[in-house]
Structure formats: C-alpha cells, structure tokens
Design a protein around this motif. Sequence first.
Motif, PDB file in Angstrom:
ATOM      1  N   MET A   1       0.850  -1.191   0.000  1.00 44.36           N
ATOM      2  CA  MET A   1       0.000   0.000   0.000  1.00 44.36           C
ATOM      3  C   MET A   1       0.889   1.245   0.000  1.00 44.36           C
ATOM      4  N   SER A   2       0.556   2.230  -0.827  1.00 45.57           N
ATOM      5  CA  SER A   2       1.367   3.428  -0.924  1.00 45.57           C
ATOM      6  C   SER A   2       1.226   4.295   0.325  1.00 45.57           C
ATOM      7  N   ASP A   3       2.202   5.188   0.487  1.00 49.69           N
ATOM      8  CA  ASP A   3       2.162   6.120   1.618  1.00 49.69           C
ATOM      9  C   ASP A   3       0.877   6.933   1.614  1.00 49.69           C
ATOM     10  N   THR A   4       0.463   7.375   0.435  1.00 48.74           N
ATOM     11  CA  THR A   4      -0.765   8.186   0.333  1.00 48.74           C
ATOM     12  C   THR A   4      -1.983   7.394   0.779  1.00 48.74           C
ATOM     13  N   ARG A   5      -2.075   6.154   0.335  1.00 48.70           N
ATOM     14  CA  ARG A   5      -3.224   5.327   0.716  1.00 48.70           C
ATOM     15  C   ARG A   5      -3.215   5.010   2.205  1.00 48.70           C
ATOM     16  N   GLN A   6      -2.033   4.799   2.774  1.00 50.65           N
ATOM     17  CA  GLN A   6      -1.946   4.541   4.209  1.00 50.65           C
ATOM     18  C   GLN A   6      -2.405   5.750   5.015  1.00 50.65           C
ATOM     19  N   ARG A   7      -1.997   6.935   4.581  1.00 48.06           N
ATOM     20  CA  ARG A   7      -2.431   8.152   5.259  1.00 48.06           C
ATOM     21  C   ARG A   7      -3.935   8.340   5.130  1.00 48.06           C
ATOM     22  N   ASP A   8      -4.449   8.074   3.943  1.00 45.73           N
ATOM     23  CA  ASP A   8      -5.895   8.207   3.723  1.00 45.73           C
ATOM     24  C   ASP A   8      -6.671   7.210   4.580  1.00 45.73           C
ATOM     25  N   GLU A   9      -6.125   6.008   4.748  1.00 47.22           N
ATOM     26  CA  GLU A   9      -6.798   4.998   5.568  1.00 47.22           C
ATOM     27  C   GLU A   9      -6.848   5.441   7.033  1.00 47.22           C
ATOM     28  N   ILE A  10      -5.752   5.971   7.542  1.00 44.06           N
ATOM     29  CA  ILE A  10      -5.737   6.461   8.922  1.00 44.06           C
ATOM     30  C   ILE A  10      -6.795   7.545   9.102  1.00 44.06           C
ATOM     31  N   ALA A  11      -6.843   8.498   8.158  1.00 47.17           N
ATOM     32  CA  ALA A  11      -7.800   9.602   8.272  1.00 47.17           C
ATOM     33  C   ALA A  11      -9.240   9.099   8.185  1.00 47.17           C
ATOM     34  N   ALA A  12      -9.512   8.186   7.251  1.00 50.16           N
ATOM     35  CA  ALA A  12     -10.883   7.690   7.068  1.00 50.16           C
ATOM     36  C   ALA A  12     -11.349   6.883   8.270  1.00 50.16           C
ATOM     37  N   LEU A  13     -10.495   6.001   8.777  1.00 51.54           N
ATOM     38  CA  LEU A  13     -10.896   5.174   9.906  1.00 51.54           C
ATOM     39  C   LEU A  13     -10.931   5.985  11.199  1.00 51.54           C
ATOM     40  N   GLY A  14     -10.047   6.970  11.327  1.00 52.33           N
ATOM     41  CA  GLY A  14     -10.120   7.864  12.478  1.00 52.33           C
ATOM     42  C   GLY A  14     -11.431   8.621  12.509  1.00 52.33           C
ATOM     43  N   LYS A  15     -11.866   9.108  11.343  1.00 50.52           N
ATOM     44  CA  LYS A  15     -13.148   9.833  11.273  1.00 50.52           C
ATOM     45  C   LYS A  15     -14.309   8.902  11.621  1.00 50.52           C
ATOM     46  N   SER A  16     -14.230   7.652  11.182  1.00 49.39           N
ATOM     47  CA  SER A  16     -15.287   6.695  11.515  1.00 49.39           C
ATOM     48  C   SER A  16     -15.385   6.493  13.029  1.00 49.39           C
ATOM     49  N   LEU A  17     -14.243   6.353  13.696  1.00 49.96           N
ATOM     50  CA  LEU A  17     -14.249   6.217  15.155  1.00 49.96           C
ATOM     51  C   LEU A  17     -14.860   7.449  15.813  1.00 49.96           C
ATOM     52  N   PHE A  18     -14.458   8.626  15.336  1.00 51.55           N
ATOM     53  CA  PHE A  18     -14.951   9.884  15.904  1.00 51.55           C
ATOM     54  C   PHE A  18     -16.458  10.023  15.676  1.00 51.55           C
ATOM     55  N   ASP A  19     -16.901   9.772  14.462  1.00 46.83           N
ATOM     56  CA  ASP A  19     -18.324   9.961  14.117  1.00 46.83           C
ATOM     57  C   ASP A  19     -19.219   9.013  14.902  1.00 46.83           C
ATOM     58  N   ARG A  20     -18.691   7.865  15.314  1.00 49.27           N
ATOM     59  CA  ARG A  20     -19.492   6.890  16.066  1.00 49.27           C
ATOM     60  C   ARG A  20     -19.333   7.028  17.571  1.00 49.27           C
ATOM     61  N   GLY A  21     -18.653   8.113  18.007  1.00 49.77           N
ATOM     62  CA  GLY A  21     -18.554   8.404  19.428  1.00 49.77           C
ATOM     63  C   GLY A  21     -17.556   7.565  20.193  1.00 49.77           C
ATOM     64  N   LEU A  22     -16.642   6.890  19.488  1.00 49.20           N
ATOM     65  CA  LEU A  22     -15.629   6.084  20.170  1.00 49.20           C
ATOM     66  C   LEU A  22     -14.433   6.918  20.608  1.00 49.20           C
ATOM     67  N   THR A  23     -14.369   8.133  20.137  1.00 54.05           N
ATOM     68  CA  THR A  23     -13.377   9.092  20.594  1.00 54.05           C
ATOM     69  C   THR A  23     -13.989  10.476  20.456  1.00 54.05           C
ATOM     70  N   PHE A  24     -13.351  11.478  21.028  1.00 52.68           N
ATOM     71  CA  PHE A  24     -13.949  12.814  21.064  1.00 52.68           C
ATOM     72  C   PHE A  24     -12.851  13.848  21.242  1.00 52.68           C
ATOM     73  N   GLY A  25     -13.166  15.088  20.886  1.00 53.02           N
ATOM     74  CA  GLY A  25     -12.189  16.166  21.027  1.00 53.02           C
ATOM     75  C   GLY A  25     -10.877  15.792  20.361  1.00 53.02           C
ATOM     76  N   SER A  26      -9.776  16.006  21.060  1.00 55.20           N
ATOM     77  CA  SER A  26      -8.463  15.629  20.533  1.00 55.20           C
ATOM     78  C   SER A  26      -7.931  14.374  21.211  1.00 55.20           C
ATOM     79  N   ALA A  27      -8.834  13.591  21.812  1.00 54.42           N
ATOM     80  CA  ALA A  27      -8.426  12.366  22.508  1.00 54.42           C
ATOM     81  C   ALA A  27      -8.200  11.243  21.514  1.00 54.42           C
ATOM     82  N   GLY A  28      -7.299  10.351  21.844  1.00 52.46           N
ATOM     83  CA  GLY A  28      -7.058   9.159  21.049  1.00 52.46           C
ATOM     84  C   GLY A  28      -5.980   9.362  20.002  1.00 52.46           C
ATOM     85  N   ASN A  29      -5.330   8.272  19.623  1.00 51.08           N
ATOM     86  CA  ASN A  29      -4.293   8.329  18.607  1.00 51.08           C
ATOM     87  C   ASN A  29      -4.138   6.978  17.925  1.00 51.08           C
ATOM     88  N   ILE A  30      -3.606   7.040  16.709  1.00 50.73           N
ATOM     89  CA  ILE A  30      -3.452   5.873  15.843  1.00 50.73           C
ATOM     90  C   ILE A  30      -2.039   5.862  15.293  1.00 50.73           C
TER      91      ILE A  30
END
Length: 212
Positions: A1-30
């Motif tokens: 997987m390319s660097d760009t796709r890896q970065r996009d995956e982190i951002a997309a899955l991070g947003k999914s966690l945030f949108d579903r209330g599994l993290t909030f504010g600036s809490a949490g890290n990947i």
Amino acid sequence: MSDTRQRDEIAALGKSLFDRGLTFGSAGNISLRLEDGWLMTPTGSSLGDLDPARISRLDRSGCHVSGDAPTKEAFLHMAMYDCRPAAGAIVHLHATHSVAVSCLQDIDPANVLPPLTAYYVMRIGTLPLIPYFAPGDMDLARAVREMASDHHAVLLANHGPVVAGRTLRDAIHATEELEETAKLFLALRGLKTRPLDPEQVADLRRRFPVAT
C-alpha cells in the motif's frame, strides 16, 4: 500500500471512530508500522478531521522526520511495537465505557473483563490493567512494555485501552469489541450473569488463536 493510501486509511478510519462516538475532542491516537518507520496521528489533533498530509512520519529509531509533531503518547505505541514485532498498527482511545471500567475499584487487574461473548475472546482474549501513571510519565511505557509481550491489548487505569493488530482494521475491530464488552459489563453489573465457561474459552482459543 502506498504512503498516500496509508495516510488516507488512517484519516478515514479515524473519522469513523470519531463519528461513532468512540473518541472525542483531541483524545485518542493511531499509528501504522511502515517498512522504514511509522505513521502517527499528530499531537493535539482530532481523529474526526485528520489531514492525511500532516500525519506524522517517524523513522526506524522513532525520530520525527516529517508532518506535524506526533502524538504525545507516541512512547506508548513504541513500547507496544518493541514487544510485538508482528503488530502492524496500534489504536489508543479514551472510549467512554472502557475508561469507566478502568476506574472501577473491584476489577481483576490480571484480566479486567469476563468472557461475555465469543468475539471478545477471539479479538481480545485476556485484558490486563496497567496501573495509573500521569500522562507523559515514562514509567507508563515501562509498565506497558512489561505486559505487551503476552498481551496485544491492555487497559490503562483511569485512561483507556491500547490495542495492537496485524493491520489497522484488525486493531480497530478489536478496540471496538473491547468497548462493546465494557458497555455490556457495565450494563450487567448487579445482575446474575453467565459468562463463557473455561472449556468454552479454551475451545475458542484453539479455534481462533489471537496473533499479532
């Protein structure tokens, strides 16, 4: 997987966690392991609106080489990676129900949650509690390192879970299973419960060994 796709995956899955209330504010890290280092979410960032281009890149020695400065809890990730060479990603959240369980006085520090469901046993197994340390305290990294060789998931007292997986999706799925089991555990407190018995747990571990 390319660097760009890896970065996009982190951002997309991070947003999914945030949108579903599994993290909030600036809490949490990947974080995500690369062939020559790591990608980590930046310090002070929200998983809900990560800019893929600004995700931190670290070299093999853990030195920051590009992007924004990495999460202040990078040392937790590095401690886990040091002990789990097959781990490809790590998720650390302050998910509400997991944190609530980590604050309880009468839990078993050797194995915090009972085996309420088959999928909890399959994705988490045994969950030790790491004693409380202030954020940024390097003794916390040492405590995590002591447990990480035998456990791909740990619960930090009064803080939250740290979960490793072969892939980022594996780590996230396991973290989600942990949070849902914590929610079940809290909902069932005070009620007569029927967790899986030792034979059922042993059978699941034979059929579905947890490997990261």
